[in-house]
Design an enzyme around this catalytic site. Structure first.
Site, short mmCIF file in Angstrom:
data_model
loop_
_atom_site.label_atom_id
_atom_site.label_comp_id
_atom_site.label_asym_id
_atom_site.label_seq_id
_atom_site.Cartn_x
_atom_site.Cartn_y
_atom_site.Cartn_z
N SER A 1 0.84 -1.21 0.00
CA SER A 1 0.00 0.00 0.00
C SER A 1 0.87 1.25 0.00
O SER A 1 0.76 2.11 0.90
CB SER A 1 -0.98 0.02 1.18
N HIS A 2 1.75 1.32 -0.95
CA HIS A 2 2.58 2.50 -1.15
C HIS A 2 3.19 2.43 -2.55
O HIS A 2 3.10 1.40 -3.23
CB HIS A 2 3.68 2.59 -0.08
N ALA A 3 3.80 3.55 -2.94
CA ALA A 3 4.58 3.60 -4.19
C ALA A 3 5.95 4.19 -3.85
O ALA A 3 6.17 4.66 -2.72
CB ALA A 3 3.87 4.46 -5.22
#
Ligand code: TYD
Length: 144
Positions: A59-61
């Site tokens: 749940s991130h980039a």
């Protein structure tokens, strides 16, 4: 345009890549080398394991980081979004890895009980390279 180099599609920022396997009667040996399935120099290695059933990770980039995710044991799914679109991958073969480049939002989920996700990374850990909010990621995509 989609170009193929070795066994990789290089114009996308998330894609499956098949790793080189050397099999013989004693089993299989899988080898990963720079530019032969791996388009970056490895600066960090980490792995996820003992992930409780039903738990999601990621749940991130990242702004710069490139990674190769390898299902060393068991299986898990990765949902990836980028300007090239959204796709869900099921990783379950130790010689079939997922490349994730910069600017890709990823969610890791549906880990099997024995899953080990090995991650080869192009940079040392740097919290300033993370985009951890979906709103910030959407803004980043608009401005890209
Ligand atoms: P996190 O980014 O939440 O893991 P994931 O995205 O895989 O679900 O990281 C969990 C914690 O570990 C967080 O406090 C940051 C830390 N961490 C490091 O110290 N070094 C690393 O290389 C990584 C990947 C995480």
């Amino acid at each position: 345009m989609v170009k193929k180099a070795h066994n990789m599609i290089v114009s996308e920022d998330h894609f499956i890549t098949k790793l080189h396997v050397i099999p013989d009667e004693r089993g299989k040996l899988c080898v990963i080398e720079r530019d032969k399935g791996l388009p970056f120099d490895i600066r960090r290695v980490y792995y996820l394991y003992d992930v409780p059933a039903g738990t999601d990770r990621g749940s991130h980039a990242h702004l710069q980081l490139q990674q190769l995710l390898i299902p060393i044991s068991g299986s898990f799914s990765v949902r990836a979004w980028s300007r090239y679109g959204e796709r869900t991958y099921r990783l379950y073969e130790p010689n079939v890895a997922l490349y994730i480049g910069p600017g890709v939002w990823r969610e890791l989920m549906e880990f099997s009980s024995n899953a080990v996700c090995l991650v080869l990374a192009s940079m040392e850990y740097d919290e300033t390279d993370y985009i951890r909010s979906r709103e910030e990621f959407d803004r980043h995509m608009k401005n890209a």
